[in-house]
Design a protein around this motif. Structure first.
Motif, short mmCIF file in Angstrom:
data_model
loop_
_atom_site.label_atom_id
_atom_site.label_comp_id
_atom_site.label_asym_id
_atom_site.label_seq_id
_atom_site.Cartn_x
_atom_site.Cartn_y
_atom_site.Cartn_z
N GLU A 186 -1.94 6.37 2.77
CA GLU A 186 -1.36 5.15 3.33
C GLU A 186 -2.47 4.12 3.52
O GLU A 186 -3.53 4.44 4.07
N VAL A 187 -2.22 2.90 3.06
CA VAL A 187 -3.17 1.81 3.20
C VAL A 187 -2.50 0.67 3.95
O VAL A 187 -1.37 0.27 3.61
N ILE A 188 -3.19 0.16 4.97
CA ILE A 188 -2.63 -0.88 5.82
C ILE A 188 -3.58 -2.07 5.85
O ILE A 188 -4.78 -1.91 6.06
N ALA A 189 -3.03 -3.26 5.64
CA ALA A 189 -3.80 -4.49 5.74
C ALA A 189 -3.31 -5.29 6.93
O ALA A 189 -2.14 -5.69 6.98
N GLU A 190 -4.20 -5.51 7.89
CA GLU A 190 -3.87 -6.30 9.08
C GLU A 190 -4.44 -7.71 8.92
O GLU A 190 -5.48 -7.89 8.28
N GLY A 191 -3.77 -8.69 9.50
CA GLY A 191 -4.28 -10.06 9.48
C GLY A 191 -3.87 -10.87 8.27
O GLY A 191 -4.37 -11.99 8.08
N VAL A 192 -2.99 -10.32 7.44
CA VAL A 192 -2.50 -11.09 6.29
C VAL A 192 -1.54 -12.16 6.80
O VAL A 192 -0.53 -11.84 7.43
N PRO A 193 -1.80 -13.43 6.56
CA PRO A 193 -0.92 -14.48 7.08
C PRO A 193 0.39 -14.53 6.32
O PRO A 193 0.49 -14.01 5.20
N PRO A 194 1.42 -15.15 6.88
CA PRO A 194 2.67 -15.30 6.13
C PRO A 194 2.48 -16.27 4.98
O PRO A 194 1.69 -17.22 5.06
N GLY A 195 3.18 -16.00 3.88
CA GLY A 195 3.18 -16.96 2.77
C GLY A 195 2.51 -16.50 1.50
O GLY A 195 2.67 -17.14 0.45
N TRP A 196 1.75 -15.40 1.52
CA TRP A 196 1.11 -14.95 0.28
C TRP A 196 2.11 -14.21 -0.60
O TRP A 196 2.95 -13.46 -0.11
N GLY A 197 2.02 -14.45 -1.89
CA GLY A 197 2.95 -13.83 -2.83
C GLY A 197 3.86 -14.87 -3.45
O GLY A 197 3.66 -16.08 -3.30
N ALA A 198 4.85 -14.41 -4.19
CA ALA A 198 5.79 -15.30 -4.87
C ALA A 198 7.14 -14.58 -4.97
O ALA A 198 7.19 -13.36 -4.98
N PRO A 199 8.23 -15.35 -5.06
CA PRO A 199 9.54 -14.71 -4.95
C PRO A 199 10.07 -14.03 -6.20
O PRO A 199 11.05 -13.29 -6.11
N ILE A 200 9.47 -14.25 -7.37
CA ILE A 200 10.06 -13.68 -8.58
C ILE A 200 9.10 -12.72 -9.27
O ILE A 200 9.10 -11.53 -8.99
N ILE A 243 7.04 -12.10 -0.50
CA ILE A 243 6.08 -12.96 0.21
C ILE A 243 5.73 -12.31 1.54
O ILE A 243 6.59 -11.75 2.23
N SER A 244 4.48 -12.38 1.93
CA SER A 244 4.03 -11.75 3.17
C SER A 244 4.66 -12.41 4.38
O SER A 244 4.89 -13.62 4.42
N THR A 245 4.95 -11.59 5.41
CA THR A 245 5.61 -12.07 6.63
C THR A 245 4.63 -12.36 7.76
O THR A 245 5.02 -12.96 8.77
N GLY A 246 3.39 -11.92 7.62
CA GLY A 246 2.43 -12.02 8.72
C GLY A 246 2.28 -10.71 9.47
O GLY A 246 1.37 -10.57 10.28
N GLN A 247 3.16 -9.74 9.17
CA GLN A 247 3.01 -8.41 9.74
C GLN A 247 2.00 -7.61 8.92
O GLN A 247 1.52 -8.05 7.87
N ASP A 248 1.68 -6.41 9.39
CA ASP A 248 0.82 -5.52 8.61
C ASP A 248 1.48 -5.23 7.26
O ASP A 248 2.67 -4.95 7.19
N VAL A 249 0.68 -5.29 6.21
CA VAL A 249 1.15 -4.89 4.88
C VAL A 249 0.89 -3.39 4.74
O VAL A 249 -0.25 -2.94 4.88
N VAL A 250 1.95 -2.63 4.50
CA VAL A 250 1.86 -1.17 4.51
C VAL A 250 2.28 -0.62 3.15
O VAL A 250 3.40 -0.86 2.68
N VAL A 251 1.38 0.12 2.53
CA VAL A 251 1.62 0.73 1.22
C VAL A 251 1.27 2.21 1.29
O VAL A 251 0.24 2.58 1.88
N ARG A 252 2.11 3.05 0.70
CA ARG A 252 1.80 4.47 0.53
C ARG A 252 1.90 4.82 -0.94
O ARG A 252 2.73 4.27 -1.66
N PHE A 253 1.04 5.75 -1.38
CA PHE A 253 1.16 6.23 -2.75
C PHE A 253 0.88 7.72 -2.82
O PHE A 253 0.11 8.26 -2.04
#
Length: 357
Positions: A208-222, A284-294
Motif C-alpha cells: 500500500e502506498v499513500i501520498a499525503e498533501g496532494v492538493p485538489p485538482g491534479w489529474g484529468a477527467p478522461i 482528479i485529486s480531491t485533496g485527501q490522501d491518495v491511496v493505492v494498493r498493488f
C-alpha cells in the motif's frame, strides 16, 4: 525494444540489463534550480538495495548512484538528468542451466517469441533489477513535488498473512525488514518466510502506498485520469498483477450510501467523512490522501522443479539456481513509492501548464 519511457511532462527513460555493466535512467522535464545531489537520491536506493536481510536476494549491489548530467553546483539546470548505477555483483554462471529452458511464470517465452532473442542472465530487461533506475527517478520526482507532498509505502500482506490495521504504526516500517506497519505481523512473517525460503519456494504480497498533501485538482477527467495513470505506473512494475485505488475491489460489496464519501464544511474548506475513493474523483485529486494498493505475484525463479519446455520444444523440468527473493514484494515497497512520486510530479507539472497554478 520500444516503450522504455514513462510519463508526459516529467518523463524518465530507463536503460540497462540485470547482468550488464550498468543500468541507469534519464529524467527529462525536471524544472531548473531544484537542489539535487547524489546524497538526495541514495537513501531511496538504500531502501530498495538487495542483500539487506535474509528475506531478499543476497546479490550484493551497493547501488551507488552517479549523476552524469543535468545539474550544476548542486542544482538542476532544466536539462536531462542522467543517473548511472553500476552492476558489481552479477553471477551469470548461475543461469547457464536454464539458457534454453523457459521458466514458468517468467518472461522467457514471451521475450523470445517477440524479439527472437533473450538475455537469459537474470532475465535482462525483464529483471526487477531494472527498478533500481525507477527508484532513482522517483527521488528526482520528490524534489519536484517538494516537502508538501509526503509519500510512504508499507507491506500489508505476505502470502495469506495480513496486517491488523488497528495496529498500524508508521514508526514500525523502518524497524523491521518488511516495511511492515504492524510489529506483530512482522514477527509472524519472519518464521513464515524462513519456511518458504528453506522449501525453495516463494510467496506473493500486497503493498500500500499513500501520498499525503496532494492538493485538489491534479489529474484529468478522461484519458489522463490520476487513477488510471497510477494504475498504469504500478502495473508496469515487475510481477504486479492487480492494482486498487481506495476501497478498490471491496467497493463492489458496498451500497451507494456506504461507498459515497460524504462531505461537510471545515471552515473555508470541504471535509470528507471517508475516503473510499482513495483521494480521486472523476480522475482528479480531491485533496485527501491518495491511496493505492498493488498485488505482487510469487517470485517465479524458485528451486522447486517445475514442468516446462525448451526453446527446441523438448519437455523438461526446470529449477532456477541463484540468488532470488522468497518474496519479491518486500523490495517493491520503495519501487511503488517511486512510481507514485513520478506520476504525481508529472500531474503537478501538467496541472501547472493547463491552469497556471
Amino acid at each position: 525494444m520500444s516503450f522504455n519511457t514513462f510519463g508526459h511532462v516529467f518523463r524518465f527513460t530507463t536503460w540497462g540489463e540485470s547482468h550488464g555493466p550498468a543500468l541507469g535512467v534519464v529524467v527529462d522535464g525536471c524544472p531548473p534550480r531544484l537542489p539535487l545531489t547524489e546524497a538526495d537520491i541514495q537513501p531511496y536506493m538504500d531502501k530498495r538495495m538487495p542483500g539487506t536481510s535474509r528475506f531478499v536476494t543476497q546479490r550484493k549491489e551497493p547501488d551507488q548512484v552517479r549523476i552524469l548530467s543535468g545539474t550544476f553546483e548542486g542544482q538542476t539546470t532544466g536539462t536531462p538528468v542522467s543517473i548511472l548505477i553500476d552492476n558489481v555483483d552479477a553471477r551469470s554462471k548461475d543461469y547457464g542451466d536454464i539458457k534454453d529452458k523457459y521458466r514458468p511464470g517468467h518472461a522467457d517465452y514471451t521475450y523470445e517469441k517477440k524479439y527472437g532473442i533473450r538475455d537469459y542472465r537474470g532475465s535482462g530487461r525483464a529483471s526487477a533489477r531494472e527498478t533500481a533506475a525507477r527508484v532513482a527517478a522517483g527521488a528526482v520526482a520528490r524534489k519536484v513535488l517538494g516537502s508538501g507532498v509526503r509519500i510512504r509505502g508499507a507491506l500489508i500482506q505476505v502470502g495469506e498473512h495480513t496486517i491488523d490495521r488497528a495496529r498500524w504504526d508508521w514508526g514500525q516500517v523502518a524497524q523491521n525488514p518488511f516495511f511492515c506497519p504492524d510489529a506483530a505481523a512482522a514477527a509472524q512473517w519472519e518464521s513464515y518466510l524462513d519456511e518458504v525460503r528453506k522449501a525453495g519456494s516463494s510467496v506473493g504480497a500486497v503493498i500500500e502506498v499513500i501520498a499525503e498533501g496532494v492538493p485538489p485538482g491534479w489529474g484529468a477527467p478522461i484519458y489522463a485520469k490520476l487513477d488510471s495513470e497510477l494504475a498504469s505506473a504500478m502495473m508496469s512494475i515487475n510481477a504486479v498483477k492487480a492494482v486498487e485505488i481506495g476501497a478498490g475491489l471491496a467497493a463492489a460489496k458496498l451500497r451507494g450510501e456506504q461507498n459515497a464519501d460524504e462531505m461537510r464544511r471545515d471552515g473555508t474548506r470541504v471535509k470528507f467523512l471517508s475516503n473510499n475513493a482513495g483521494g480521486i474523483l472523476g480522475g482528479i485529486s480531491t485533496g485527501q490522501d491518495v491511496v493505492v494498493r498493488f498485488a505482487v505475484k510469487p517470485t517465479s525463479s524458485i528451486l522447486t522443479p517445475r514442468k516446462t519446455v525448451t526453446s527446441a520444444g523438448q519437455e523438461v523440468d526446470v529449477s532456477t539456481k541463484g540468488r532470488h527473493d522468497p518474496c519479491v514484494g518486500i523490495r517493491a515497497v520503495p519501487i511503488g513509492e517511486a512510481m507514485m512520486a513520478c506520476v504525481l510530479a508529472d500531474q503537478m507539472l501538467l496541472h501547472r501548464a493547463q491552469v497556471g497554478a
